[in-house]
Design an enzyme around this catalytic site. Structure first.
Site, mmCIF file in Angstrom:
data_model
loop_
_atom_site.group_PDB
_atom_site.id
_atom_site.type_symbol
_atom_site.label_atom_id
_atom_site.label_comp_id
_atom_site.label_asym_id
_atom_site.label_seq_id
_atom_site.Cartn_x
_atom_site.Cartn_y
_atom_site.Cartn_z
ATOM 1 C CB THR A 553 -0.863 0.236 1.183
ATOM 2 O OG1 THR A 553 -0.062 0.363 2.476
ATOM 3 C CG2 THR A 553 -1.473 -1.280 1.518
ATOM 4 C CB VAL A 607 15.299 2.283 -3.952
ATOM 5 C CG1 VAL A 607 16.013 3.270 -4.976
ATOM 6 C CG2 VAL A 607 15.271 2.918 -2.619
ATOM 7 C CG LEU A 611 16.276 -1.917 -11.376
ATOM 8 C CD1 LEU A 611 16.326 -0.657 -11.639
ATOM 9 C CD2 LEU A 611 16.657 -3.044 -12.123
ATOM 10 C CG ASP A 676 7.826 7.912 -5.711
ATOM 11 O OD1 ASP A 676 7.771 7.122 -4.746
ATOM 12 O OD2 ASP A 676 8.430 7.417 -6.538
ATOM 13 C CE LYS A 680 10.769 5.281 -6.232
ATOM 14 N NZ LYS A 680 10.562 5.082 -7.678
ATOM 15 N N GLY A 795 6.163 -0.368 -13.132
ATOM 16 C CA GLY A 795 5.245 -1.615 -13.432
ATOM 17 C C GLY A 795 4.982 -2.713 -12.286
#
Length: 811
Positions: A553, A607, A611, A676, A680, A795
């Site tokens: 969430t 982050v 990856l 955002d 990160k 994605g």
């Protein structure tokens, strides 16, 4: 000759008695057989309950008497074809039972002597009915009252056998007996004075062993409703396995610690004559079962089983006045012996300052009173403290004769329990090292047994239990990936991942059993109303081993719940950035709790989606490297937007497309405002050892004031239309200079910043396509040419795979 014993479940129904008769008849065709039977299933409990009610002058004892009578008459009628002579005899027995209960009712007392007389009716009637059933089938069988063979002392309810007389009686009787089958009631005996006595609950096994040893038979068979002794209680540990071979001492230890298929004293007579004991399943007679006897060699697993005793209390006697004083232990155990309280565990501090004992919880108050009475003088002088009583405990035990020749078993046991937040209250291990026992909370028994069984019997296969909140786009893809890979994980990684909990904004579901991932949506729709607190409490109360809370969430209250999960040794895997990018104090506390309670806190997807950015950074630091600078494009959504936004196009349309395809947060302002990306780079700064807050990140916005002050998401999109010229100018200027727009995060010399930049073809960011991310780590070891991590950074599929990777790392 063989001796066969059939327990309550084996004679618990007419169908099972028919199976018992078939098993006995088959063996009797080869050699004579002595058959020891328990009371019909559940009857002993009914008799004792009826006696207790009668002693309290409660007339409801008559209802139980009626139930007992009907059961015996029904069994007799079916098994003997309605033989009137047999039915008359059983009816007479029930009449005698009624008289006995009436007497208990009238005198308002149930002494141990009377209790034995009452309990004996179960075996007396069952043996009579079963012997009659053999004869009805024209099978040569005779009935013998065990009370005429087994003689005991007068310690009623758990009498001691007088072996010299008993063995003489048994050998004399069977030397003269010609019948191929002899049926005897287990559990019952008589005193030298001729009074009925019993050998203790479970004593039918003991009866069979006494007869077997006296006759020195070739083998003793205990027939029950399971196929032998198991590596753990199969009702609590689904992966428990039958034990094919086990030594006498190992079986004794396991049966003492709750393996209810065998009454512990049974082993002693068999051991004295080296008679093998076979535990067999009446319902599956062809299965191998368990052989108990001498073992050849000690190859294989040094642990034969894991068992437990529930309803245990721990009593601690301590005080400075105990140090160096001889006789304290003698007085303690003597007073408990006089009260007939069985001590099941003992541990004593080497300083002699305290003695800790385990007793059954039902005896705890009586034990405390007796001890404090015995040590009243020392208590009055405060040389000894009042007895400390702890209840709601259990004892778990590893059992195996070969443990003493294998290093590290106790360490593996205690570390496994510790990793699963199972607190150990006391430990006991004998010098023989056949048993390692630990006292734990009753509520942790199932988790402890399964954790230990996983380590010692399942090839160290690890079971991970997931509780997932936020099953939207990413969550659905994660569940799909887990479902598709579960067989591969079992075969190649020895990992069994189960999903036990799901939650979205509307519904929640927490289950003891795995949720079927082929139709989880329907199951979740049938769940209860979603509630963050109740979901957390359900996960904690379920108390599963290797539990993992997965947060997919962007919800702050959910992120604020991580502390309680970690405190309960529940690992946290988070896609939600709020915790790791929130206040430094909260982030640091989560890290501390993770270490303290051995509960991993994983947030790789915070982050770079799938990856391995954080993992790479942590490995660099762990290996002794030092981060000097980080440059990165960390927003797959912003990279998607600026890669698709061309001069003459619509910025509004591109952002709308990014939102629809799942590249942005549900609120795109979080991405486009730079918040955002700031989160990160903040997380990377913290993971590299810096203590920064979000407000320390220099954020240069590319949005207009109108965009930033929008009231909600629809209004934000309207402002994008209104300010289209602003965005057109940004891309036109960059294109005119032969550059591309990239949203870049940078950490350099302890300072972090994020903002939109025009980068030329010489930049590693220039050719970054689609929604890809890229991170450049400049370190003491990589000062000129950075270590680069590059790939898809947004994605549903890749984010789900990042979560999946974090889950797999927990193994």
């Amino acid at each position: 000759m063989r001796v066969l014993k059939f327990g309550g479940t084996s004679v618990g129904s007419v169908e099972n008695i028919e199976k018992t008769i078939a098993i006995v008849a088959n063996q009797a065709a080869q050699s004579p057989v002595a058959v020891v039977v328990s009371a019909l299933g559940g009857v002993t409990d009914l008799l004792l309950r009826a006696g207790a009610l009668a002693a309290k002058k409660e007339e409801s004892y008559k209802d139980i008497l009626k139930e007992i009578s009907q059961k015996h008459i029904s069994f007799t009628d079916t098994l003997t074809g309605g033989d009137q002579e047999i039915l008359k005899a059983i009816t007479l027995q029930m009449s005698h039972l009624e008289d006995l209960l009436k007497g208990i009712y009238l005198i308002n007392e149930l002494s141990p002597k009377t209790l034995d007389k009452l309990a004996a009716y179960g075996e007396l009637t069952s043996s009579y009915i079963i012997a009659a059933a053999f004869k009805h089938k024209s099978i040569d069988a005779s009935l013998k009252d065990s009370r005429e063979l087994i003689i005991t002392d007068a310690n009623h309810t758990k009498a001691g056998v007088l072996y010299e007389i008993t063995n003489q009686n048994i050998t004399t009787y069977f030397a003269e007996k010609k019948a191929k089958i002899t049926v005897l009631g287990g559990f019952i005996a008589r005193t030298e004075a001729g009074d009925t006595s019993t050998l203790g609950r479970g004593g039918s096994d003991f009866t069979a062993a006494i007869i077997a040893a006296a006759l020195d038979v070739e083998q003793l068979e205990i027939w029950t409703d399971v196929s032998g002794m198991f590596s753990a209680n199969p009702k609590l540990v689904k992966q428990a396995k039958p034990i094919r071979d086990i030594s006498y001492h190992e079986a004794m230890e396991l049966s003492h610690f709750g393996a209810k298929v065998l009454y512990p004293p049974t082993i002693v007579p068999a051991l004295s004559k080296n008679i093998p004991i076979y535990i067999k399943n009446t319902m599956a007679p062809d299965e191998a079962g368990t052989r108990i006897g001498e073992q050849e060699g000690s190859n294989g697993n040094p642990i034969k089983g894991i068992s437990h005793i529930s309803d245990v209390a721990l009593l601690t006697l301590e005080g400075a006045g105990m140090v160096g004083i001889s006789g304290i232990s003698k007085r303690l155990f003597e007073v408990l012996s006089l009260q007939q309280i069985n001590v099941i565990l003992i541990t004593q501090a080497s300083s002699e300052h305290s003695i800790c004992i385990g007793v059954m919880e039902a005896d705890a108050l009586r034990a405390k009173t007796a001890i404090e009475t015995e040590f009243a003088y020392e208590l009055s002088l405060r040389k000894i403290d009042p007895v400390i009583v702890e209840t709601s405990l259990a004892i778990i035990a590893l059992v195996g004769e070969s443990m003493k020749s294998h290093q590290g078993i106790s360490g593996k046991m205690f570390s496994t329990l510790g990793k699963n937040n199972v607190n150990i209250r006391a430990i006991a291990q004998g010098a023989s090292e056949k048993n390692i026992s630990a006292v734990i909370a009753e509520k942790d028994v199932k988790k402890a047994l399964n954790s230990l069984h996983e380590v010692f019997f399942e090839g160290n296969r690890k079971q991970i239990n997931l509780f997932v909140t936020g099953v939207g786009n990413v969550g659905a893809k994660l569940l799909e990936q887990i479902n598709n890979q579960k067989q591969y994980l079992k075969e190649h990684l020895n990992l069994n991942i189960r999903v036990l909990g799901l939650s979205n904004s509307r519904k929640m579901l927490v289950s003891q059993d795995p949720i079927d991932l082929n139709n989880w949506e329907a199951q979740l729709d049938g769940g209860e109303k979603a509630d963050i607190l109740r979901f957390r409490e359900s996960v904690i109360n379920l108390n599963q081993r290797n539990s993992v809370f997965v947060d997919i969430t962007a919800n702050e209250p959910v992120a604020m719940a991580y502390e309680e999960y970690l405190r309960n040794s529940i690992a946290v895997v988070a896609c939600n950035k709020i915790a790791a990018a929130g206040k430094q104090e909260y982030y640091a506390n989560l890290k501390r709790l993770s270490r303290k309670y051995n509960a991993p806190f994983k947030f790789e997807t915070n982050v770079g989606a799938g990856l391995p950015i954080i993992d790479t950074l942590q490995n660099l630091i762990a290996s002794g490297d030092r981060i000097t600078k980080v440059q990165a494009v960390l927003s797959g959504s912003l990279n998607f937007v600026f890669n698709n936004f061309k001069s003459g196009g619509s910025f509004y349309d591109v952002v709308q497309q990014a939102k629809e395809e799942g590249y942005t947060e549900p609120d795109p302002r979080i991405d486009l405002s730079g918040v955002d990306v700031a989160r990160k780079i903040l997380i990377l700064a913290r993971e590299s050892g810096l203590e920064l807050e979000l407000e320390d990140i220099v954020n240069t916005p590319f949005l207009t004031k109108n965009n930033l002050e929008s009231t909600d998401v629809p209004h934000f999109f309207e402002t994008l239309k209104e300010d289209a010229a602003h965005f057109e100018k940004l891309v036109a200027d960059a294109t005119a200079d032969g550059k591309r727009l990239k949203y870049v995060a940078q950490l350099d010399n302890g300072k972090a910043s994020v903002g939109l930049q025009s980068v030329g073809s010489d930049s590693p960011f220039y050719n970054l396509e689609g929604s890809d991310n890229i991170v450049l780590f400049y370190t003491a070891r990589y000062p000129e040419q950075p270590l680069i991590v590059k790939g898809a950074g947004a994605g549903g599929d890749v984010t789900a795979s990042g979560l999946f990777s974090d889950i797999i790392r927990l193994r």
